[in-house]
Design a protein around this motif. Structure first.
Motif: not given
Length: 370
Positions: A112-123, A170-173
């Motif tokens: 789910k692209r970098s946005k999905g990766a960041v939300r995973t880290l949030d959870q 991956v989309t920086p940063p």
């Protein structure tokens, strides 16, 4: 004088190597569409509380437990293969089962692209879970690594890398830790500098559905062993691959697992219906140095669910009768054929599974919400 004697006895015990801890590693925690549908409740929520009941004693009894989280937690709409996004309740169930660390460097981390990766880290952060492999930016990576966990008095360093992300860039940063030898060498050096007595490198590699490692895996494993890594834990093939207890250049033990297979999934071929849980015992030698003492494995099998029954993960020896018994026995036979032929100094654990009464997951989550 009495207090001094106690102190001397305690120090003597440490030198004699009476201290031990156990770390458990699990394979690919998948979430296919059928799993998501089976966990959906009548009120539109998701409940995975039954999925790991039978294996929870094997996980929560360890001093530390690690699993490969092979799905983003990117929010609704929830999707299975080929681009995953699992409900947050799935993470709750994994944490409740006893896992302390979630590995996120795998080929599906950018589904789910970098946005999905960041939300995973949030959870993950919201549940105070350790995690490795992906980072919001370089500053976060530098703050997380070197990761050295003090586990029962042992300082253990952890690293996590993947061969790729299914062609999605991956989309920086945002950062994904890919397998790059120069970076791995630097990370290992930094772990030692931060006081790591033992290092575990969890690595996503190999060919899917192949029961034996390829040349690239063997070559990289040898590279890591030459770097002094004491635990090399592989994932990605979705089937088990052999385990070895080898000798390090300094004479200590290096425990290598080429692939733990699936922890839980909806894959349907014989060899993908289960996987291995490995338990690694760490102790101290006569000089007080931390060492890998030994390791063992248990086989686990996914009992498929449907809209009225959830998927369940069970130790293979406990599934003695039912609709899927034949499939369970076929998985067990195939895995044991590989392990008996190719394993080196790693045996199956056949001891009795100790159980204790745990409160329902729902009650724990309600307290957490308060």
């Amino acid at each position: 004088m009495h207090g001094l004697m106690i102190l001397l006895f305690t120090l003597g015990s440490l030198i004699k190597g009476n201290e031990e801890i156990r770390i458990v590693f699990a394979g690919d925690a998948m979430q296919h569409s059928a799993q998501i549908e089976a966990a959906k409740t009548s009120d539109g929520k998701y409940d995975y509380s039954e999925c790991f009941e039978s294996v929870t004693p094997l996980i929560e009894s360890a001093d530390y437990a690690v699993v490969n989280l092979e799905t983003p937690l990117a929010g609704a709409p929830y999707t299975g293969y080929p681009c995953f996004s699992a409900p947050d309740a799935y993470l709750d169930a994994l944490a409740y089962a006893g896992f302390d660390m979630m590995l996120t460097a795998n080929n599906h981390t950018l589904d789910k692209r970098s946005k999905g990766a960041v939300r995973t880290l949030d959870q993950l952060d919201g549940r105070f879970l350790d995690h490795l492999g992906t980072y919001r930016d370089k500053h976060e990576r530098d703050s997380v690594l070197p990761m050295v966990k003090n586990i029962g008095g042992f300082k253990i360093g952890f690293l996590n890398y993947t061969y790729g992300t299914n062609g999605i860039e991956v989309t920086p940063p945002v950062i994904v830790d890919y397998i790059e030898r120069e970076k791995i060498t630097s990370d290992i050096k930094n772990l030692r500098g931060a006081g790591a007595e033992l290092i575990a490198v969890c690595i996503h590699w190999g060919d899917e559905y192949k029961l034996l490692p390829n040349a690239a895996q063997r070559n990289l494993a040898d590279f890591l062993r030459q770097q002094g890594v004491e635990m090399i834990i592989g994932s990605h093939p979705h089937v088990i691959q052999p385990m070895e207890m080898n000798e390090l250049p300094d004479g200590g033990n290096c425990f290598l697992v080429y692939s733990l297979g699936n922890f839980i999934s909806n894959m349907k071929t014989t060899d993908t219906r289960g996987g291995a849980l490995v338990s690694v015992t760490l102790s101290r030698d006569k000089s007080g140095k931390a060492v890998v003492k030994d390791a063992s494995y248990r086989l686990v099998f996914t009992v498929p669910g449907n809209k009225s029954q959830n998927f369940k993960l069970v130790p293979v020896e406990e599934y003695v009768s039912g609709q899927w018994t034949q499939h369970c026995r076929a998985f067990e036979k195939s895995a044991e054929n590989i392990f008996k032929k190719y394993n080196r100094n790693v045996e199956r654990d056949t001891s009795l599974i100790k159980r204790r009464q745990l409160p329902p997951l729902s009650s724990v989550l309600s307290q957490y919400a308060q």
